[in-house]
Motif scaffolding. Structure first.
Motif, mmCIF file in Angstrom:
data_model
loop_
_atom_site.group_PDB
_atom_site.id
_atom_site.type_symbol
_atom_site.label_atom_id
_atom_site.label_comp_id
_atom_site.label_asym_id
_atom_site.label_seq_id
_atom_site.Cartn_x
_atom_site.Cartn_y
_atom_site.Cartn_z
ATOM 1 N N ILE A 97 14.804 15.737 7.185
ATOM 2 C CA ILE A 97 13.824 16.307 6.254
ATOM 3 C C ILE A 97 13.525 17.737 6.696
ATOM 4 C CG2 ILE A 97 11.447 16.171 5.417
ATOM 5 C CD1 ILE A 97 11.645 13.125 5.744
ATOM 6 N N SER A 181 16.183 15.361 2.603
ATOM 7 C CA SER A 181 15.026 15.643 1.765
ATOM 8 C C SER A 181 14.497 17.039 2.089
ATOM 9 C CB SER A 181 13.932 14.597 2.009
ATOM 10 O OG SER A 181 12.779 14.898 1.263
ATOM 11 N N ARG A 183 11.155 19.429 1.355
ATOM 12 C CA ARG A 183 9.789 19.537 0.828
ATOM 13 C C ARG A 183 9.432 21.010 0.839
ATOM 14 N NH1 ARG A 183 4.964 18.166 4.132
ATOM 15 N NH2 ARG A 183 3.362 19.153 2.898
#
Length: 190
Positions: A97, A181, A183
């Motif tokens: 992430i 991922s 963000r």
């Protein structure tokens, strides 16, 4: 040529992120990744073409007036300034992430399309023929037109679209590099 250099920098950035995250290895530190991101400088993500009609009148001394009517077309580019990012703006989390704090979108460039820009009408008071034409009236009309075009782009939502396109591009790039991922948080959020 600029497109090729941007593509090479993006490919280099993707390779660094991919190599740093593959096989569960410890990722590179944010400053190393940041150096690659900053090489992109300004990432233009949207371009609008806007046409405006600009009228300007100048009163003459002692009497009379001069006016100009200009049809102006310009391209407005917006995006994000990646060079302003700091190492604290990139963090790596567990399970591939990546958290990015992107700078706010801004207008990067406004350029006049000279082929589509023309003086439609220019007149001075017919009964004061001794009054000379203003040397800079067209220049002032162009400057006013650029301001109007920039404001029109802002009113049309160019910055919002630039931010959305930048986020989509960066997510796609990092996805190709194997990031699970991404963000993205706005710069104003702590």
């Amino acid at each position: 040529m600029r497109a090729i250099s941007i593509a090479l920098v993006i490919a280099g950035f993707a390779a660094i992120v991919w190599l740093s995250m593959r096989d569960g290895r410890t990722p590179l530190d944010p400053p190393a990744v940041l150096a690659q991101v900053q090489q992109l400088n300004e990432l233009a993500t949207v371009r609008y073409t806007i046409q405006k009609v600009v009228g300007l009148t100048e009163q003459k001394e002692p009497i009379g007036a001069e006016s100009i009517l200009l049809i102006m077309q310009a391209r407005v580019q917006a995006g994000i300034d990646l060079a302003s990012m700091r190492s604290a703006d990139i963090t790596f989390g567990p399970d591939r992430i990546v958290v990015l704090r992107l700078p706010p979108a801004k207008i990067l460039n406004v350029s006049v399309d000279e082929k589509e820009t023309k003086v439609w009408d220019r007149q001075k008071t017919w009964w004061a023929p001794w009054v000379p034409y203003s040397i800079d009236l067209e220049h002032r009309a162009r400057m006013s037109g650029l301001d109007a075009i920039k404001q029109a782009a802002l009113n049309m939502g160019i910055l919002r679209q630039a931010e959305q396109n930048a986020e989509t591009s960066i997510r796609g790039l990092l996805g190709l590099a194997g990031v699970k991922s991404v963000r993205i948080v706005p710069a104003s959020v702590s």
